[in-house]
Design a protein around this motif. Structure first.
Motif, PDB file in Angstrom:
ATOM      1  N   ASN A  54      -1.458   9.409  -5.761  1.00  0.00           N
ATOM      2  CA  ASN A  54      -1.166   7.981  -5.778  1.00  0.00           C
ATOM      3  C   ASN A  54       0.293   7.809  -5.384  1.00  0.00           C
ATOM      4  OD1 ASN A  54      -0.854   5.248  -6.216  1.00  0.00           O
ATOM      5  ND2 ASN A  54      -1.696   5.252  -8.278  1.00  0.00           N
ATOM      6  N   ILE A  55       0.521   7.258  -4.198  1.00  0.00           N
ATOM      7  CA  ILE A  55       1.901   7.077  -3.739  1.00  0.00           C
ATOM      8  C   ILE A  55       2.557   5.881  -4.408  1.00  0.00           C
ATOM      9  CG2 ILE A  55       1.444   8.200  -1.538  1.00  0.00           C
ATOM     10  CD1 ILE A  55       1.306   5.423  -0.257  1.00  0.00           C
ATOM     11  N   ALA A  56       1.748   5.111  -5.196  1.00  0.00           N
ATOM     12  CA  ALA A  56       2.267   3.983  -5.988  1.00  0.00           C
ATOM     13  C   ALA A  56       3.095   3.037  -5.133  1.00  0.00           C
ATOM     14  CB  ALA A  56       3.073   4.491  -7.179  1.00  0.00           C
ATOM     15  N   ALA A  57       2.570   2.678  -3.956  1.00  0.00           N
ATOM     16  CA  ALA A  57       3.280   1.746  -3.078  1.00  0.00           C
ATOM     17  C   ALA A  57       3.449   0.378  -3.719  1.00  0.00           C
ATOM     18  CB  ALA A  57       2.537   1.621  -1.745  1.00  0.00           C
ATOM     19  N   ASP A  58       2.576   0.057  -4.672  1.00  0.00           N
ATOM     20  CA  ASP A  58       2.716  -1.210  -5.382  1.00  0.00           C
ATOM     21  C   ASP A  58       3.623  -1.088  -6.598  1.00  0.00           C
ATOM     22  OD1 ASP A  58       1.148   0.251  -7.124  1.00  0.00           O
ATOM     23  OD2 ASP A  58      -0.583  -1.096  -7.039  1.00  0.00           O
ATOM     24  N   GLY A  59       4.082   0.130  -6.878  1.00  0.00           N
ATOM     25  CA  GLY A  59       5.041   0.338  -7.957  1.00  0.00           C
ATOM     26  C   GLY A  59       4.457   0.792  -9.273  1.00  0.00           C
TER      27      GLY A  59
END
Length: 283
Positions: free
Chosen positions: A170-175
């Motif tokens: 999960n690159i957690a682009a949404d934070g």
């Protein structure tokens, strides 16, 4: 017009046929119930949740906090879920976690029964599935998402879902890896926050994937009985590769005693009859 307009829904979920529904007026909470709000309920009533009584709940493996001995087993068919003893609404990632600093996050690890108990205390109820979809649309007709048809308007994320390769990266682009504060992103056209992603939301109805073909057209409340209750909205674990249920029409269900780190709820209330007009003072 309730149901899947785009043809992207899962046939097994019963998102079709699209059918016209009319509803009486209702009010709905702008946010999912938070940890702080649920804490008030527990403090006032002494309520013990399903997960607390059973001593176990489901935690996403990458968020787990605790000792290896706290993990009882993985969930059959869903190996990214761990059955963790000591996981509950106060310990969302396992016994070594806390909700301190997450008072404005959605409460999780709540069963359908827990959600109903909170509603009874608050003088509210769970939304019907039809009410939930109407509210989630925010006034948009036939749109794919609660904000429109583009998943990334302006190249920005509009909901808390999985980015990357599920379930390993999960690159957690949404934070966010797991839950986000309930007032993250922008509200929909009705001023409702995060009707998509973040946490699944319990609805009042029993689930049946053939229900839409015989649904009542006015104020439908779902089948009279069943084994699973409807959940709507998707969660932080949804990803297009296996679960694009963050679409506004997507349906899911679980047994009413089920609890997990991505299940929460919001509440609704019936609107009373219009107030009688007041006499205008003379003079």
């Amino acid at each position: 017009m309730m149901g899947d307009h785009s043809g992207r829904g899962y046939s097994a979920d019963g998102e079709t046929p699209v059918h016209r529904v009319t509803l009486n007026g209702f009010s709905i909470s702008t946010i999912t119930v938070t940890n702080a709000q649920f804490k008030q309920f527990v403090k006032a009533t002494g309520y013990e949740t399903t997960a607390e009584r059973l001593g176990v709940s489901a935690v996403f493996y990458a968020a787990f906090k605790g000792a290896r001995s706290d993990i009882l087993h993985t969930v059959q068919g869903l190996p990214w879920w761990l059955a963790v003893q000591g996981a509950d609404w106060k310990h969302p990632h396992g016994p070594a976690s806390t909700i301190h600093g997450k008072e404005d996050h959605p409460v999780v690890h709540v069963s359908w029964f827990d959600a109903v108990a909170y509603c009874d205390w608050a003088g509210a109820r769970l939304p019907t599935e039809a009410e939930w979809e109407y509210a989630a649309r925010g006034g948009l007709k036939g749109a794919e998402y609660t904000w429109g048809d583009d998943l990334l308007p302006g190249g920005r994320w509009s909901c808390n879902i999985w980015q990357g390769k599920f379930p390993t990266e999960n690159i957690a682009a949404d934070g966010f890896l797991t839950t986000a504060p309930v007032k993250t992103y922008r509200p929909n056209g009705y001023g409702l926050w995060q009707m998509s992603g973040n946490v699944w939301e319990w609805c009042q109805d029993w689930f049946n994937n053939e229900y839409y073909s015989r649904s009542e057209r006015a104020n439908p409340t779902g089948p009279e009985s069943g084994h699973r209750r409807v959940m709507r909205g998707g969660s932080y674990l949804c990803h297009d590769s296996y679960c694009n249920r963050y679409r506004v029409t997507a349906r899911n269900a679980n047994t009413p005693d089920a609890t997990a780190g991505n299940i929460g709820f919001r509440v609704v209330a019936d609107m009373g009859p219009p107030a009688a007009p007041r006499d205008t003072p003379s003079g």
